[in-house]
Design a protein around this motif. Structure first.
Motif, PDB file in Angstrom:
ATOM      1  N   UNK A  45       0.819  -1.209   0.000  1.00 52.93           N
ATOM      2  CA  UNK A  45       0.000   0.000   0.000  1.00 52.93           C
ATOM      3  C   UNK A  45       0.856   1.264   0.000  1.00 52.93           C
ATOM      4  N   UNK A  46       2.086   1.144   0.486  1.00 46.91           N
ATOM      5  CA  UNK A  46       2.967   2.314   0.577  1.00 46.91           C
ATOM      6  C   UNK A  46       3.696   2.604  -0.731  1.00 46.91           C
ATOM      7  N   UNK A  47       3.566   1.757  -1.699  1.00 48.99           N
ATOM      8  CA  UNK A  47       4.189   2.018  -2.996  1.00 48.99           C
ATOM      9  C   UNK A  47       3.588   3.284  -3.608  1.00 48.99           C
ATOM     10  N   UNK A  48       4.389   3.980  -4.394  1.00 53.65           N
ATOM     11  CA  UNK A  48       3.967   5.263  -4.959  1.00 53.65           C
ATOM     12  C   UNK A  48       2.652   5.167  -5.720  1.00 53.65           C
ATOM     13  N   UNK A  49       2.459   4.048  -6.413  1.00 57.39           N
ATOM     14  CA  UNK A  49       1.252   3.909  -7.227  1.00 57.39           C
ATOM     15  C   UNK A  49       0.021   3.526  -6.406  1.00 57.39           C
ATOM     16  N   UNK A  50       0.207   3.232  -5.103  1.00 54.08           N
ATOM     17  CA  UNK A  50      -0.910   2.769  -4.279  1.00 54.08           C
ATOM     18  C   UNK A  50      -1.248   3.675  -3.097  1.00 54.08           C
ATOM     19  N   UNK A  51      -0.299   4.481  -2.648  1.00 52.50           N
ATOM     20  CA  UNK A  51      -0.476   5.142  -1.350  1.00 52.50           C
ATOM     21  C   UNK A  51      -1.432   6.332  -1.355  1.00 52.50           C
ATOM     22  N   UNK A  52      -1.731   6.895  -2.528  1.00 51.61           N
ATOM     23  CA  UNK A  52      -2.639   8.049  -2.601  1.00 51.61           C
ATOM     24  C   UNK A  52      -4.076   7.565  -2.766  1.00 51.61           C
ATOM     25  N   UNK A  53      -4.990   8.173  -2.026  1.00 51.34           N
ATOM     26  CA  UNK A  53      -6.399   7.806  -2.151  1.00 51.34           C
ATOM     27  C   UNK A  53      -7.277   9.048  -2.038  1.00 51.34           C
TER      28      UNK A  53
END
Length: 384
Positions: A133-141
């Motif tokens: 979840x902390x990967x750049x492509x996943x962490x923004x919501x």
């Protein structure tokens, strides 16, 4: 015979190594704690409702991290405007726990730590899930204060990595979003007024215990009583609770000396005084009309804009009957044809509907007094 002995010897060594490795893995897992951190409310507007984070602490290696779904950039262009329209992006941030704890210690906010009752496999699973979840492509919501925030994200991350289903035992009665928010804003009248001015009648619907978990305090209380159901057996969700940061002294900034209700009362008394003077002179004060129409019209643009917000609780706001852009279209006509009563007839009808709408929606404090003040303008123009 020697070959058979060698086979047994290797088999014994293999079994022995497997037992040792499993024992070591079990001991390593026992040294790991995954916790839910609940931070008490602060004095800033963005901190009035508290905060939630996840702590991953390996007592054996010293690894101690806080996973925080409440990271945002307040300096980003049009942040406040984007927040109102439900277009704010938050992200998962990771920092050493000691820095996180020190921040709340300086604020004077208590932090409660609830150690989650997880197996070795569940601890490994949530650590992997958080890392992904902390990967750049996943962490923004896309943040939503009621449905998808730092608390619901932490709750869902824990629930999704448990081998079983969490059963919450909650005896609290159903409440509305507005009632829940009032518990945190009652001491801050202008913050309360601002929130109530933005919220529509959808914020007054009753919600169940799970929906109430968008608030950190309610999530913490529910977690304390919750059970994990797996293969017909139950185990408590929380293994241990402790004070991670003790409450300290909070510095409260000096608020505006008058409350919204007091300001509305002043407006009403001033409106009545001007109405009496106008009726005595048999002449309406067009400058006063222009000022009132300009203020209510600009405020109406704000309320109208919220209809297009992605926050469903702001999309249908009956306060638009009182604060709407309509006056802006009649200001020039007021000066050209002061005897034209079309606007005042429309305004009277909207004010009446506003009072009727009070049965469906709780308005911001003082808005009924503002409605009476606007009604004095209508009465004045009908009398002259």
């Amino acid at each position: 015979m020697k070959k058979i002995k060698d086979i047994y010897k290797r088999l014994f060594i293999g079994i022995f190594m497997l037992i040792v490795s499993q024992l070591a893995y079990s001991q390593a897992s026992d040294s790991i704690e995954v916790s839910l951190l609940t931070c008490a409310p602060g004095t800033k507007v963005y901190a009035l409702y508290g905060h939630t984070a996840i702590r991953y602490h390996d007592l054996r290696t010293g690894e101690d991290l806080t996973f925080n779904y409440g990271v945002f950039n307040f300096n980003r262009p049009f942040f406040s405007l984007r927040f109102l329209f439900g277009l704010t992006d938050y992200e998962l941030g990771v920092c050493p726990y000691k820095y996180f704890a020190e921040e709340y210690r300086q604020r004077g906010s208590q932090v409660t730590e609830q150690v989650i009752n997880m197996t070795a496999q569940e601890k490994a699973a949530i650590y992997h899930a958080l890392a992904v979840n902390y990967k750049d492509e996943n962490k923004v919501y896309r943040y939503n204060c009621f449905y998808d925030n730092c608390t619901t994200r932490a709750r869902d991350m824990i629930e999704h990595n448990l081998d079983g289903k969490v059963k919450y035992i909650n005896s609290e009665q159903e409440q509305s979003y507005r009632e829940l928010l009032h518990q945190y804003t009652d001491k801050y009248p202008w913050a309360k007024f601002g929130v109530d001015l933005c919220l529509g009648f959808m914020a007054d619907r009753r919600i169940g215990s799970r929906e109430q978990q968008f608030l950190p305090d309610y999530m913490m209380i529910d977690a304390e009583k919750a059970q994990i159901m797996s293969d017909g057996s139950f185990r408590p969700l929380v293994k241990e609770s402790r004070n991670a940061v003790v409450p300290g002294v909070q510095i409260v900034e000096q608020p505006f000396p008058l409350t919204p209700v007091e300001c509305a009362l002043i407006l009403l008394f001033l409106s009545l005084a001007i109405m009496g003077l106008e009726l005595h002179r048999k002449k309406a004060f067009r400058i006063w009309d222009t000022l009132i129409m300009l203020i209510t019209g600009l405020a109406g643009l704000f309320i109208l804009a919220l209809i297009f917000s992605q926050h469903p609780t702001t999309s249908t706001n009956l306060q638009i009957l009182l604060l709407n852009p309509l006056p802006l279209f009649f200001i020039i006509r007021l000066w050209r044809k002061p005897q034209n009563r079309l606007y005042w007839k429309i305004s009277t009808g909207l004010i009446v509907l506003f009072f009727i709408g009070g049965a469906l929606q709780n308005y911001a404090e003082g808005m009924n007094l503002v409605a009476l003040s606007l009604l004095t303008r209508c009465v004045t123009h009908f009398k002259l």
